[in-house]
Design an enzyme around this catalytic site. Structure first.
Site, PDB file in Angstrom:
ATOM      1  N   GLY A  87      29.617  29.725  34.169  1.00 53.62           N
ATOM      2  CA  GLY A  87      30.051  29.393  32.930  1.00 53.62           C
ATOM      3  C   GLY A  87      30.861  30.449  32.985  1.00 53.62           C
ATOM      4  O   GLY A  87      30.571  31.042  33.948  1.00 53.62           O
ATOM      5  N   GLY A  89      32.188  33.338  31.849  1.00 51.45           N
ATOM      6  CA  GLY A  89      31.623  34.107  31.377  1.00 51.45           C
ATOM      7  C   GLY A  89      32.940  35.642  31.008  1.00 51.45           C
ATOM      8  O   GLY A  89      32.761  36.099  30.805  1.00 51.45           O
ATOM      9  N   LYS A 110      41.652  35.138  32.599  1.00 52.68           N
ATOM     10  CA  LYS A 110      41.199  35.551  33.331  1.00 52.68           C
ATOM     11  C   LYS A 110      40.335  36.923  32.820  1.00 52.68           C
ATOM     12  O   LYS A 110      42.036  37.896  32.892  1.00 52.68           O
ATOM     13  CB  LYS A 110      40.945  35.649  34.980  1.00 52.68           C
ATOM     14  CG  LYS A 110      39.605  36.211  35.891  1.00 52.68           C
ATOM     15  CD  LYS A 110      39.539  35.186  37.262  1.00 52.68           C
ATOM     16  CE  LYS A 110      38.454  35.416  38.321  1.00 52.68           C
ATOM     17  NZ  LYS A 110      38.528  35.650  39.234  1.00 52.68           N
ATOM     18  N   GLY A 123      33.116  40.291  30.708  1.00 56.83           N
ATOM     19  CA  GLY A 123      33.799  39.419  30.492  1.00 56.83           C
ATOM     20  C   GLY A 123      35.497  40.176  30.061  1.00 56.83           C
ATOM     21  O   GLY A 123      36.671  39.737  30.306  1.00 56.83           O
ATOM     22  N   ARG A 173      45.870  32.653  34.532  1.00 55.24           N
ATOM     23  CA  ARG A 173      46.068  31.529  36.186  1.00 55.24           C
ATOM     24  C   ARG A 173      46.436  29.847  35.436  1.00 55.24           C
ATOM     25  O   ARG A 173      45.983  29.222  35.070  1.00 55.24           O
ATOM     26  CB  ARG A 173      44.047  31.003  36.552  1.00 55.24           C
ATOM     27  CG  ARG A 173      44.308  30.674  37.590  1.00 55.24           C
ATOM     28  CD  ARG A 173      42.643  31.020  38.929  1.00 55.24           C
ATOM     29  NE  ARG A 173      41.353  30.782  38.136  1.00 55.24           N
ATOM     30  CZ  ARG A 173      40.310  31.276  38.178  1.00 55.24           C
ATOM     31  NH1 ARG A 173      40.162  31.630  39.483  1.00 55.24           N
ATOM     32  NH2 ARG A 173      39.097  30.654  37.406  1.00 55.24           N
ATOM     33  N   ARG A 180      35.035  22.085  39.613  1.00 53.82           N
ATOM     34  CA  ARG A 180      33.905  22.645  40.334  1.00 53.82           C
ATOM     35  C   ARG A 180      32.484  21.680  40.975  1.00 53.82           C
ATOM     36  O   ARG A 180      32.362  21.138  39.899  1.00 53.82           O
ATOM     37  CB  ARG A 180      33.459  23.777  40.272  1.00 53.82           C
ATOM     38  CG  ARG A 180      34.531  24.959  39.816  1.00 53.82           C
ATOM     39  CD  ARG A 180      33.477  25.986  38.321  1.00 53.82           C
ATOM     40  NE  ARG A 180      35.010  26.508  37.679  1.00 53.82           N
ATOM     41  CZ  ARG A 180      35.213  27.998  38.004  1.00 53.82           C
ATOM     42  NH1 ARG A 180      34.852  28.705  38.890  1.00 53.82           N
ATOM     43  NH2 ARG A 180      35.721  28.148  37.035  1.00 53.82           N
ATOM     44  N   ASP A 249      30.474  27.204  42.712  1.00 53.70           N
ATOM     45  CA  ASP A 249      31.365  27.768  41.083  1.00 53.70           C
ATOM     46  C   ASP A 249      32.550  27.653  42.348  1.00 53.70           C
ATOM     47  O   ASP A 249      33.682  27.624  41.071  1.00 53.70           O
ATOM     48  CB  ASP A 249      30.474  28.186  40.938  1.00 53.70           C
ATOM     49  CG  ASP A 249      29.912  29.515  41.687  1.00 53.70           C
ATOM     50  OD1 ASP A 249      29.205  29.503  42.074  1.00 53.70           O
ATOM     51  OD2 ASP A 249      30.766  30.445  40.958  1.00 53.70           O
ATOM     52  N   ASN A 250      32.822  28.156  43.297  1.00 51.67           N
ATOM     53  CA  ASN A 250      33.914  28.471  43.167  1.00 51.67           C
ATOM     54  C   ASN A 250      34.653  27.232  44.811  1.00 51.67           C
ATOM     55  O   ASN A 250      35.830  27.648  45.721  1.00 51.67           O
ATOM     56  CB  ASN A 250      33.949  29.548  44.245  1.00 51.67           C
ATOM     57  CG  ASN A 250      33.230  30.781  43.669  1.00 51.67           C
ATOM     58  OD1 ASN A 250      33.416  31.481  42.171  1.00 51.67           O
ATOM     59  ND2 ASN A 250      33.587  31.849  43.462  1.00 51.67           N
ATOM     60  N   ASP A 259      39.576  31.475  43.240  1.00 51.40           N
ATOM     61  CA  ASP A 259      38.658  32.440  42.408  1.00 51.40           C
ATOM     62  C   ASP A 259      39.178  33.901  43.973  1.00 51.40           C
ATOM     63  O   ASP A 259      38.014  33.715  45.205  1.00 51.40           O
ATOM     64  CB  ASP A 259      37.155  32.405  42.864  1.00 51.40           C
ATOM     65  CG  ASP A 259      36.675  32.432  40.918  1.00 51.40           C
ATOM     66  OD1 ASP A 259      37.441  33.092  40.809  1.00 51.40           O
ATOM     67  OD2 ASP A 259      35.589  32.027  40.781  1.00 51.40           O
TER      68      ASP A 259
END
Ligand code: AMP
Ligand code: MG
Length: 500
Positions: A87, A89, A110, A123, A173, A180, A249-250, A259
């Site tokens: 998730g 983060g 980000k 974070g 971004r 994803r 996840d990327n 990413d």
């Protein structure tokens, strides 16, 4: 304050798939970069944002009106091992904007502070890695490779603790979406099939609207994602790009690169090249990228299966497995075709010949054998097309090394030119120079820029590099230093680090 016209479909349509979170406060934000071209594309007032107002906005201190910051839930296979809860983060989706072309684009932060998905992380993000993401994203965009892009990078005025203390940053971004493979995995792994179904319908409406409501739409979605990834990874390979951390996840559903952590471009060509400091087994090595893309797509297929089968019907399950397996098994061919199509263009060829794949493979083998710079070799091949092979030969320690291969390539060009009259040489060279860049984001130049920005707050090198990367196909004498390969000893020991 320039207004941003948000239209937040993710927040609206997918309750239960995210957590609403506000960004952290930045003590002393300064705008390091505003991407004016991208701001224009989004219909923003770039002039108004290029200063203190932009610093406030893009640090998260003054979240834009109409934004609904949220952390998206997702899971992911990292280096082959499944993490059921990753998730956002250290990221927040602010919302979506319809750009001047009518395309829906995510706008996200980000490095904007902790969320319920942060686990032990802070974070936060540091200036260096966020500028790296900006630089490589812009380089990819200028090369015509689908990518998320940085709209702004702000230094927060905070320090973040990493190996030592580093200046903190927030990157804004812009993405076609942040959906994803791992987003699907999250809900599939939890058995939350209702949410999974809503996610799939949302995804199709956004990225493949023609599929909405059709029977067989889930396998068709998988096929569409596979096609986009085949095209994308082929473009990476033809640009010498190594993503470095192709975890599920990327990998986007949209087909954009996302990413930019331990990524880098090849210098001397070698298929086994790995730059990432954490990729010990070479899982995400240059030549492995198509295999990993296929592996990731198989994980997406698994996550979609529950939507294709009603209940415990064994025969239906067999059928669904057969359908998705056919898509996954077709991936290597789809990738090979996309790769070869790109290679043909890079070789200056316009028609297909059965021997082209071998011609391209033997060219790459030649570059590998002689450790020749990938980017410059292709670029100098365009000079050879124009009639001067010496700049190409000069890239080899033994200038006659490419002679035999050049003979084959010339014969192939001649075969294609037959009956087309004169002027082919210069037309071919011009075509090749439109697809073989002179400038890529070379590692030593990127490092130089990051050091100047984070150690001396000197942003001039950043602006210089971005200007060069914006026109990668032009041979502008002012940019020679960006076209030169890194000293070999530097590349040999070069390592990139995950941007955490
Ligand atoms: P990445 O390596 O950036 O793709 O991130 C992988 C996962 O780690 C994601 O769930 C991120 O949100 C999380 N993550 C990375 N860095 C941090 C951080 N500094 N604080 C909290 N979570 C993080
Ligand atoms: Mg990630």
């Amino acid at each position: 304050m320039s207004r941003i016209a948000f239209d937040n479909s993710y927040a609206r349509d997918l309750p239960g798939l995210y957590v609403a979170v506000q960004p952290a406060v930045a003590p002393a934000p300064t705008l390091l970069h505003l991407n004016r071209a991208l701001a224009d594309e989004l219909g923003l007032d770039a002039a108004a944002l290029d200063g203190p107002a932009g610093a406030e906005l893009f640090s998260g201190n003054a979240p834009p009106e109409g934004s609904e910051p949220l952390a998206q839930a997702y899971a992911g296979h990292q280096f082959g091992g499944f993490s059921p809860q990753l998730g956002d983060g250290r990221a927040l989706l602010l919302g979506e904007v319809i750009d001047v072309h009518g395309q829906r684009r995510d706008v996200a932060f980000k490095g904007s502070g902790r969320t319920p998905f942060s686990r032990s992380g802070d974070g936060k993000a540091a200036v260096g890695p966020m500028l790296r993401e900006l630089i490589v994203g812009e380089a990819m965009h200028a090369l015509g490779i689908p990518t998320t892009r940085a709209l702004a990078v702000v230094a927060t005025g905070d320090m973040v603790r990493r190996e030592g203390a580093l200046p903190g940053a927030v990157l804004t971004r812009v993405a076609a979406s942040h959906l994803r493979v791992g987003t699907f995995q999250y809900f599939a792994a939890r058995g939350e099939h209702d949410k999974l179904a809503r996610l799939a319908e949302y995804t199709m409406a956004r990225h493949d609207p023609a599929l909405a409501g059709t029977p067989g739409r889930h396998v068709a979605l998988l096929r569409a994602v596979a096609q986009r990834q085949a095209t994308l990874v082929a473009q990476w390979m033809n640009a010498g790009f190594i993503h470095g951390v192709m975890n599920t996840d990327n990998m986007t559903i949209s087909g954009e690169t996302i990413d930019y952590g331990p990524c880098a471009f090849l210098e001397a060509y070698h298929p086994d090249t790995v730059f990432s400091s954490i990729d010990h087994g070479g899982r995400y090595a240059y030549a492995n990228q198509p295999r990993i893309a296929r592996w990731n797509l198989a994980r997406l297929a698994e996550a979609l299966l529950p939507l294709m089968v009603d209940g415990e019907d064994e025969a239906a399950l067999q059928q669904a497995v057969a359908e998705v397996t056919a898509v996954i098994d077709a991936f290597p061919d789809g990738f090979a075709q996309a790769l070869l199509q790109g290679q043909r263009a890079k070789l200056g060829l316009q028609q297909a010949d059965p021997a082209d794949a071998a011609l391209a493979a033997d060219w790459l083998a030649l570059l590998q054998q002689h450790a020749v710079d990938f980017t410059l070799a292709w670029r100098r091949l365009a000079d050879a097309a124009a009639g001067d092979a010496n700049p190409l030969r000069a890239l080899f320690a033994e200038p006659t090394a490419p002679t035999a291969w050049l003979g084959r390539w010339r014969a192939r060009c001649t075969q294609e030119d037959e009956g087309e009259g004169s002027g082919n040489a210069s037309a071919r060279a011009a075509r090749m120079r439109r697809v073989n860049p002179w400038i890529i984001a070379r590692n030593h130049r990127v490092e130089e820029v990051l050091a100047a920005a984070s150690e001396r707050a000197d942003l001039l090198p950043l602006q210089g590099l971005l200007a060069a990367l914006a026109r990668p196909f032009d041979e502008n004498p002012a940019f020679v230093r960006y076209a030169e390969p890194a000293p070999a000893q530097l590349t040999a020991g070069y390592q990139t680090f995950c941007g955490t």
